[in-house]
Design an enzyme around this catalytic site. Structure first.
Site, PDB file in Angstrom:
ATOM      1  N   SER A 257       0.783  -1.103  -0.049  1.00 49.75           N
ATOM      2  CA  SER A 257      -0.064   0.051   0.101  1.00 49.75           C
ATOM      3  C   SER A 257       0.804   1.244   0.006  1.00 49.75           C
ATOM      4  CB  SER A 257      -0.983  -0.076   1.137  1.00 49.75           C
ATOM      5  OG  SER A 257      -1.708   1.304   1.202  1.00 49.75           O
TER       6      SER A 257
ATOM      7  N   HIS B 154      -1.361  -1.184  -4.259  1.00 48.53           N
ATOM      8  CA  HIS B 154      -2.614  -0.940  -3.778  1.00 48.53           C
ATOM      9  C   HIS B 154      -2.633   0.697  -3.309  1.00 48.53           C
ATOM     10  CE1 HIS B 154      -6.467  -2.121  -1.303  1.00 48.53           C
ATOM     11  NE2 HIS B 154      -5.991  -1.130  -0.638  1.00 48.53           N
TER      12      HIS B 154
ATOM     13  N   ASP C 198      -5.072   3.600  -1.600  1.00 48.54           N
ATOM     14  CA  ASP C 198      -6.146   3.992  -0.607  1.00 48.54           C
ATOM     15  C   ASP C 198      -6.298   5.227  -1.059  1.00 48.54           C
ATOM     16  OD1 ASP C 198      -6.280   1.443   1.091  1.00 48.54           O
ATOM     17  OD2 ASP C 198      -4.465   2.171   1.413  1.00 48.54           O
TER      18      ASP C 198
ATOM     19  N   MET D 117      -8.896   8.030  -0.119  1.00 47.41           N
ATOM     20  CA  MET D 117      -9.704   8.606   1.012  1.00 47.41           C
ATOM     21  C   MET D 117     -10.033  10.176   1.056  1.00 47.41           C
ATOM     22  SD  MET D 117      -7.587   7.037   4.354  1.00 47.41           S
ATOM     23  CE  MET D 117      -6.580   5.461   4.017  1.00 47.41           C
TER      24      MET D 117
ATOM     25  N   HIS E 254      -8.646   1.207  -4.122  1.00 46.29           N
ATOM     26  CA  HIS E 254      -9.497   1.167  -2.921  1.00 46.29           C
ATOM     27  C   HIS E 254     -10.124   2.441  -2.707  1.00 46.29           C
ATOM     28  CE1 HIS E 254     -10.155  -0.332   1.261  1.00 46.29           C
ATOM     29  NE2 HIS E 254     -11.224   0.109   0.886  1.00 46.29           N
TER      30      HIS E 254
ATOM     31  N   MET F 211     -12.191   4.733  -0.618  1.00 46.66           N
ATOM     32  CA  MET F 211     -12.788   4.857   0.826  1.00 46.66           C
ATOM     33  C   MET F 211     -13.330   6.151   0.864  1.00 46.66           C
ATOM     34  SD  MET F 211     -10.031   3.260   3.509  1.00 46.66           S
ATOM     35  CE  MET F 211      -8.664   2.508   2.896  1.00 46.66           C
TER      36      MET F 211
ATOM     37  N   MET G  47     -11.486  -5.625   5.289  1.00 47.19           N
ATOM     38  CA  MET G  47     -10.952  -4.766   6.173  1.00 47.19           C
ATOM     39  C   MET G  47     -10.453  -5.403   7.478  1.00 47.19           C
ATOM     40  SD  MET G  47     -10.304  -2.293   4.288  1.00 47.19           S
ATOM     41  CE  MET G  47      -9.226  -1.257   5.579  1.00 47.19           C
TER      42      MET G  47
ATOM     43  N   ASP H 262      -6.790  -6.625   4.169  1.00 43.33           N
ATOM     44  CA  ASP H 262      -6.145  -4.988   4.373  1.00 43.33           C
ATOM     45  C   ASP H 262      -6.287  -4.522   5.574  1.00 43.33           C
ATOM     46  OD1 ASP H 262      -5.340  -2.417   3.915  1.00 43.33           O
ATOM     47  OD2 ASP H 262      -6.892  -1.980   2.466  1.00 43.33           O
TER      48      ASP H 262
END
Length: 220
Positions: free
Chosen positions: A12, A37, A39, A41, A70, A72, A141, A177
């Site tokens: 990540s 990966h 993330d 957000m 991903h 979020m 998660m 994750d």
């Protein structure tokens, strides 16, 4: 149980040194990473704000590895096109953020990408039953989403096994994750996970290759 040959490790970028991003990704790739990966957000679905599609586009230029994006974020269905255009290979949305999950998954798959659904630690796996045929990846998660470096939630192992059972007749990737280390990896691999997201464990180590190898080959 998956053999180590089938286990994929997805470092990540959240835990990487962003001041030396190209070098960090290159070292992860040379160290045996299977995916990168990312993330995303938004400061709403989770408190932190990280980056958006433009950052993903930058990462796309730095590696040929599949980009595991991903989301979020709230209302992820409104942003799918921008991440497709940025170069994502997998787009994962949160069940908790999608009132129209079926439509969001359809939209991802219509663009030719793999469609994933993420579940927070307290969200039951059974919530995925109505959309199993549209799912290519389930991201469980194993910490509460939002920050790297958290401790692994032990009850997540049972959720991995539940997910594998739900998709008995449908081949998918089961990704975990949060809090993944060589020690915790062994538990989720035995339960049926085959993609392990590791941020701090990889980018916080002195030897990316050794760490990725240790995670992939972990055994209880």
């Amino acid at each position: 149980m998956n053999s180590s040959a089938n286990i994929k490790v997805a470092p990540s970028v959240l835990a990487a040194d962003w001041g030396s991003l190209e070098n960090e990704i290159s070292k992860a790739e040379q160290g045996g990473a299977d995916l990168i990966h990312l993330d995303v957000m938004d400061g709403h679905f989770v408190p932190p704000i990280t980056f958006g599609a433009s950052f993903v586009k930058t990462i796309r230029k730095l590696t040929k590895l599949p980009l595991d994006v991903h989301l979020m974020i709230e209302k992820p269905d409104l942003h799918i096109d921008s991440f497709v255009e940025a170069g994502a290979d997998i787009i994962t949305v949160h069940q908790e953020a999608c009132p129209h999950l079926h439509r969001a998954l359809q939209s991802i798959k219509e663009k030719g990408l793999k469609a994933g659904v993420a579940l927070n630690p307290s969200t039951p796996v059974s919530f995925l039953r109505p959309v199993t045929e549209l799912i290519d990846l389930v991201c469980l998660m194993t910490v509460n989403p939002g920050w790297g470096g958290q401790s692994f939630i032990e009850t997540s192992v049972e959720k991995v096994a539940e997910t594998k059972k739900l998709f008995t007749n449908h081949s998918i990737d089961i990704e975990v994750d949060g809090g993944i280390t060589p020690k915790t990896a062994a538990k989720v691999i035995q339960a049926g996970a085959n993609i392990l997201v590791a941020g701090t464990a990889v980018f916080g180590s002195g030897d990316y290759q050794a760490t990725i190898s240790a995670i992939r080959s972990s055994k209880t």
